[in-house]
Design a protein around this motif. Structure first.
Motif, PDB file in Angstrom:
ATOM      1  N   HIS A  19       0.869  -1.158   0.000  1.00 31.17           N
ATOM      2  CA  HIS A  19       0.000   0.000   0.000  1.00 31.17           C
ATOM      3  C   HIS A  19       0.916   1.221   0.000  1.00 31.17           C
ATOM      4  O   HIS A  19       2.034   1.153   0.517  1.00 31.17           O
ATOM      5  CB  HIS A  19      -0.827  -0.048   1.283  1.00 31.17           C
ATOM      6  CG  HIS A  19      -1.875   1.005   1.361  1.00 31.17           C
ATOM      7  ND1 HIS A  19      -1.609   2.292   1.717  1.00 31.17           N
ATOM      8  CD2 HIS A  19      -3.191   0.946   1.115  1.00 31.17           C
ATOM      9  CE1 HIS A  19      -2.726   2.986   1.686  1.00 31.17           C
ATOM     10  NE2 HIS A  19      -3.696   2.190   1.327  1.00 31.17           N
ATOM     11  N   ASP A  21       2.849   4.231   1.153  1.00 36.53           N
ATOM     12  CA  ASP A  21       3.319   4.644   2.481  1.00 36.53           C
ATOM     13  C   ASP A  21       3.623   3.505   3.449  1.00 36.53           C
ATOM     14  O   ASP A  21       3.998   3.758   4.584  1.00 36.53           O
ATOM     15  CB  ASP A  21       2.316   5.592   3.175  1.00 36.53           C
ATOM     16  CG  ASP A  21       2.700   7.038   2.897  1.00 36.53           C
ATOM     17  OD1 ASP A  21       3.668   7.236   2.146  1.00 36.53           O
ATOM     18  OD2 ASP A  21       2.035   7.937   3.416  1.00 36.53           O
ATOM     19  N   HIS A  45      12.416  11.351   2.792  1.00 35.58           N
ATOM     20  CA  HIS A  45      12.053  12.749   3.032  1.00 35.58           C
ATOM     21  C   HIS A  45      12.933  13.713   2.245  1.00 35.58           C
ATOM     22  O   HIS A  45      12.513  14.791   1.868  1.00 35.58           O
ATOM     23  CB  HIS A  45      12.160  13.086   4.511  1.00 35.58           C
ATOM     24  CG  HIS A  45      11.244  12.262   5.337  1.00 35.58           C
ATOM     25  ND1 HIS A  45       9.878  12.330   5.202  1.00 35.58           N
ATOM     26  CD2 HIS A  45      11.488  11.322   6.276  1.00 35.58           C
ATOM     27  CE1 HIS A  45       9.320  11.474   6.038  1.00 35.58           C
ATOM     28  NE2 HIS A  45      10.270  10.847   6.695  1.00 35.58           N
ATOM     29  N   ASP A 139       8.651  -0.025  14.798  1.00 37.52           N
ATOM     30  CA  ASP A 139       9.172   0.978  15.734  1.00 37.52           C
ATOM     31  C   ASP A 139       8.140   2.057  16.027  1.00 37.52           C
ATOM     32  O   ASP A 139       8.334   2.879  16.919  1.00 37.52           O
ATOM     33  CB  ASP A 139      10.420   1.643  15.135  1.00 37.52           C
ATOM     34  CG  ASP A 139      10.097   2.353  13.828  1.00 37.52           C
ATOM     35  OD1 ASP A 139       9.616   1.674  12.888  1.00 37.52           O
ATOM     36  OD2 ASP A 139      10.296   3.581  13.741  1.00 37.52           O
ATOM     37  N   ALA A 274      12.157  -1.018   8.470  1.00 40.94           N
ATOM     38  CA  ALA A 274      13.099  -0.695   7.395  1.00 40.94           C
ATOM     39  C   ALA A 274      13.806   0.619   7.707  1.00 40.94           C
ATOM     40  O   ALA A 274      15.016   0.744   7.557  1.00 40.94           O
ATOM     41  CB  ALA A 274      12.358  -0.606   6.061  1.00 40.94           C
TER      42      ALA A 274
HETATM   43  N1  GTP Z   1       8.753   4.814  11.634  1.00 41.30           N
HETATM   44  C1  GTP Z   1       8.954   4.219  10.482  1.00 41.30           C
HETATM   45  N2  GTP Z   1       8.716   4.886   9.348  1.00 41.30           N
HETATM   46  C2  GTP Z   1       8.921   4.258   8.176  1.00 41.30           C
HETATM   47  C3  GTP Z   1       9.381   2.909   8.111  1.00 41.30           C
HETATM   48  N3  GTP Z   1       9.486   2.559   6.815  1.00 41.30           N
HETATM   49  C4  GTP Z   1       9.111   3.635   6.106  1.00 41.30           C
HETATM   50  N4  GTP Z   1       8.781   4.673   6.926  1.00 41.30           N
HETATM   51  C5  GTP Z   1       8.325   6.005   6.539  1.00 41.30           C
HETATM   52  O1  GTP Z   1       7.057   5.890   5.931  1.00 41.30           O
HETATM   53  C6  GTP Z   1       6.927   6.801   4.844  1.00 41.30           C
HETATM   54  C7  GTP Z   1       6.606   6.049   3.586  1.00 41.30           C
HETATM   55  O2  GTP Z   1       7.691   5.217   3.258  1.00 41.30           O
HETATM   56  P1  GTP Z   1       8.041   4.852   1.764  1.00 41.30           P
HETATM   57  O3  GTP Z   1       9.179   3.926   1.819  1.00 41.30           O
HETATM   58  O4  GTP Z   1       8.132   6.064   0.910  1.00 41.30           O
HETATM   59  O5  GTP Z   1       6.706   4.098   1.401  1.00 41.30           O
HETATM   60  P2  GTP Z   1       6.274   3.508  -0.005  1.00 41.30           P
HETATM   61  O6  GTP Z   1       5.452   2.327   0.320  1.00 41.30           O
HETATM   62  O7  GTP Z   1       7.432   3.363  -0.903  1.00 41.30           O
HETATM   63  O8  GTP Z   1       5.344   4.607  -0.522  1.00 41.30           O
HETATM   64  P3  GTP Z   1       5.062   4.919  -2.055  1.00 41.30           P
HETATM   65  O9  GTP Z   1       6.392   5.130  -2.713  1.00 41.30           O
HETATM   66  O10 GTP Z   1       4.285   6.160  -1.894  1.00 41.30           O
HETATM   67  O11 GTP Z   1       4.298   3.751  -2.564  1.00 41.30           O
HETATM   68  C8  GTP Z   1       8.244   7.561   4.779  1.00 41.30           C
HETATM   69  O12 GTP Z   1       8.075   8.759   5.472  1.00 41.30           O
HETATM   70  C9  GTP Z   1       9.217   6.639   5.496  1.00 41.30           C
HETATM   71  O13 GTP Z   1      10.273   7.344   6.091  1.00 41.30           O
HETATM   72  C10 GTP Z   1       9.632   2.233   9.339  1.00 41.30           C
HETATM   73  O14 GTP Z   1      10.037   1.078   9.390  1.00 41.30           O
HETATM   74  N5  GTP Z   1       9.395   2.934  10.476  1.00 41.30           N
END
Ligand code: GTP
Length: 684
Positions: A19, A21, A45, A139, A274
């Motif tokens: 999904h 995020d 970010h 976390d 991650a």
């Molecule tokens: N606290 C925390 N935040 C995380 C973790 N993994 C990812 N995030 C945060 O969650 C947000 C989304 O992460 P992404 O890796 O961009 O998610 P994605 O699934 O690739 O999202 P899309 O590229 O939009 O499909 C970012 O702000 C990350 O820093 C985790 O293990 N812990």
């Protein structure tokens, strides 16, 4: 085993699905980092990720481009295929799923299984892609591993194999217990160490290992006969694995989990963060241990003639064109002549590359099961087969559903008109679900959903620097005819000093199922041969914008029966204009009607809202096709016109206290009821 199959056994072609995020990009990036390819950890970010490199993707923070990236882990080659996450890009997801052998499904440990995770999961079911699950973000406050496992079982109807337990939670999340080896993986200050299971977790870990062995035995025939018949699992102490006593050894358990995973009978579930770099190495171990190699999926041999599927065409920052292909049989060799069996054109393979996150490595050739990027292919687009010219074959091609939504684009200057033409050509090569047509001097592009269009428009502006006014997105209606008409005569004559224009045509027109056909029945040179294609071109141009409300036409056969010409004043242009005018006149007499995209909508809802959901679908001109129970919820299937589905997300949420979810995909074009059509035509 030959050398080839031996090498292939160590290849994993995988994707990450999630999904938006849930952490797909972060997980992919960490995988590249820990496999030593990506040398520093970029944060999403900062917009500095290895896989998301197109500007607007970074801005949106979503991944829409699929690229294959190669990395190595534990003596294995992993080709990581980036899959898009949004439902609007269903087509891209499906395109990726076709070439994957396995996938990592990433879940947000706080949100759990979200509606869209379900959509993607079902797609993977449809393509029979084996998965391992990674429950991420442990976390974060509110993360709940076991709730997520329950949701995987209940919402997705999967058989989860819990192979890890988290150590600590939320801010105190430290690592994972591996239930197969009964060892703990912890990460402190970025350092990974494997230690004894913390005493406080030992009992829980033993219990979960028992559950794991039981679940494996229940679903794996080999294990069932071995362990269930000889051991009393409820009382056995499984942490002291003893093969002779009926308990599986670590290796046996891995092998059984692998069998279940490869056949999609069950899905190992792992966990981590991650973002905090916890759990990624064991995830890579699981990819290598449990997910299939190309050999598990099909017989492959380098000795057979070449067959390969192009699954992605993309341009790099310098706009060099790369075609990503998966080789199904034979060898792809740099410099070789191959056949594009769909277009029936010869192509020459230029350089072949293995693409890593930060560099490309040129290779001479690649064998069956491999995924590589090729330069030099000029005509091959997504979904087409490349093969040995002496052994033509078409690998099952992908279906590209009709565009359901479109937007008009008006370039600001003459220069922009040209740029727009070149840009949409390029973009439609990269994305076959992009559809382009001309309507009264405007370029209209169609796509799979609102976000899809939005991104296409952004790309036009940012990547191709086209300045243009963009209209409002609207439903991509079509026009067609219901009756045949005979003998429509049209004379195009223009005399404005100098050379005039003269062309005369007689056409008839009849409805066919879909598409466009042109039949030439002119005899005796009554229209010179060289002008016949011009009449055809004129009709095709008129097809692009129908007479009712300017929507694209479909389902028409034109028969050019007769005509007349003038030795001086006739020209290709004159015949094109005559063809176009005759076509429009014929359509007006042939009972033109409006068609609309109708979607297959699948709503999942708790039972108490079932009545409300069905009543509402009926109110949207929907036709309920069936209802049934699935893993504790009710599923309603209906055909609903797309025009009635705007705002459905919110309405469904309201109707079901936020618990209903739905998916939607194009089903067919159907005639718009007269009263509704009247309104659309008046507005058009
Ligand atoms: N606290 C925390 N935040 C995380 C973790 N993994 C990812 N995030 C945060 O969650 C947000 C989304 O992460 P992404 O890796 O961009 O998610 P994605 O699934 O690739 O999202 P899309 O590229 O939009 O499909 C970012 O702000 C990350 O820093 C985790 O293990 N812990």
């Amino acid at each position: 085993m030959t050398a080839t199959t031996l090498a292939l056994a160590k290849v994993r072609n995988i994707g990450i699905m999630a999904h938006i995020d849930a952490g797909k990009t972060t997980t992919a990036e960490r995988i590249l980092f820990f496999t030593g390819v990506s040398h520093r950890i970029g944060d999403v970010h900062d917009g500095d990720t290895a896989l998301d490199f197109l500007k607007q993707e970074r801005e949106r923070g979503i991944t829409i481009t699929s690229a294959a990236t190669t990395c190595r882990w534990a003596g294995h080659t992993i080709n990581l295929i980036d899959t898009p996450g949004h439902v609007d890009f269903t087509i891209e997801v499906e395109r990726c799923l076709r070439v994957l052998d396995g996938a990592v499904a990433v879940f947000d440990g706080v949100a759990g299984v979200e509606p869209q995770s379900e959509t993607v999961w079902r797609q993977a079911d449809r393509y029979g892609v084996p998965r391992v699950c990674f429950v991420n973000k442990l976390d974060r406050a509110g993360a709940d591993y076991h709730r997520c496992v329950d949701m995987i079982r209940e919402r997705l109807g999967a058989v989860p194999l819990v192979v890890q337990l988290p150590i600590g939670s939320e801010a105190g999340f430290e690592g994972v217990v591996d239930l197969v080896s009964m060892r703990a993986h912890v990460w402190t200050d970025g350092r990974h160490s494997v230690v004894d299971v913390p005493p406080g977790l030992a009992e829980e870990a033993r219990r979960w290992r028992r559950t794991l062995v039981e679940t494996v035995a229940e679903h794996d025939e080999d294990s069932m006969t071995r362990y269930l018949s000889s051991a009393d699992l409820s009382s056995a102490d499984l942490s002291s694995a003893d093969p002779d006593g009926g308990q599986p050894s670590e290796e046996e358990l891995h092998a059984a989990i692998r069998r279940l995973t490869v056949t999609s009978a069950a899905t190992p579930v792992l966990c981590g963060s991650a973002f905090k770099n916890k759990g990624v190495q064991p995830l890579l171990d699981a990819v290598v241990r449990y997910l299939p190699s190309p050999l598990d999926v099909q017989d492959v041999s380098d000795e057979e003639p070449l067959s390969a599927l192009a699954f992605k065409v993309m341009a790099d920052r310098h706009l060099a064109r790369f075609t990503f292909v998966r080789i199904y049989s034979g060898r792809l060799v740099s410099g070789a002549a191959v056949l594009n069996s769909v277009k029936e054109r010869k192509e020459r393979i230029g350089k072949i590359y293995r693409v890593h996150a930060d560099k490309r490595v040129e290779i001479e050739s690649a064998g069956a099961g491999d995924i590589v990027a090729v330069m030099g292919l000029k005509q091959t687009t997504t979904g087409e087969t490349l093969c040995d010219p002496a052994h033509p074959v078409v690998l099952e091609s992908m279906d590209f559903p009709a565009p359901v939504i479109e937007v008009a684009i008006e370039p600001r200057s003459r220069g922009d008109v040209e740029k727009l033409g070149a840009a949409v050509h390029r973009m439609s090569e990269e994305d076959p679900s992009l559809h382009v047509r001309q309507e009264n001097g405007q370029t209209v592009i169609g796509g799979m959903g609102e976000l899809h269009l939005e991104i296409l428009v952004d790309r036009l502006k940012e990547r191709f620097h086209v300045e243009a006014n963009v209209g409002r997105p609207r439903v991509a209606y079509r026009e067609t005819v219901r009756r045949a008409v005979e003998r429509v005569d049209l004379t195009h004559r223009k005399q404005t000093g100098g050379k005039g224009q003269y062309a005369k045509v007689r056409i008839s027109l009849e409805p066919i199922g879909a598409g466009y056909e042109f039949v030439n029945r002119v005899t005796g040179g009554r229209i010179p041969k060289e002008f016949i294609p011009s009449v055809d071109a004129g009709c095709q141009e008129a097809m692009q914008a129908g007479v009712l409300a300017g929507f694209e036409m479909t389902g028409v056969r034109v028969v050019l029966a007769d005509g007349d010409f003038h030795p001086v004043d006739s020209s290709e242009l004159a015949f094109k204009i005559a063809g176009s005018m005759a076509f429009k006149e014929a359509v007006r007499r042939a009972s033109p009607v409006l068609l609309e995209p109708v979607m297959t909508v699948e709503v999942t809802t708790p039972e108490e809202y079932l009545g409300a959901v069905i009543g509402d679908l009926n109110g949207r001109r929907g036709r309920v096709e069936g209802t049934g129970e699935r893993t504790g919820a009710w599923v309603v299937q209906a055909l609903v016109p797309l025009a009635e589905m705007f705002g459905y997300v919110g309405d469904l949420r309201g109707m079901t206290s936020g618990r209903g979810v739905f998916t939607m995909r194009f089903a067919e074009h159907a005639e718009v009821p007269a009263a509704v059509a009247k309104k659309i035509i008046a507005e058009g």
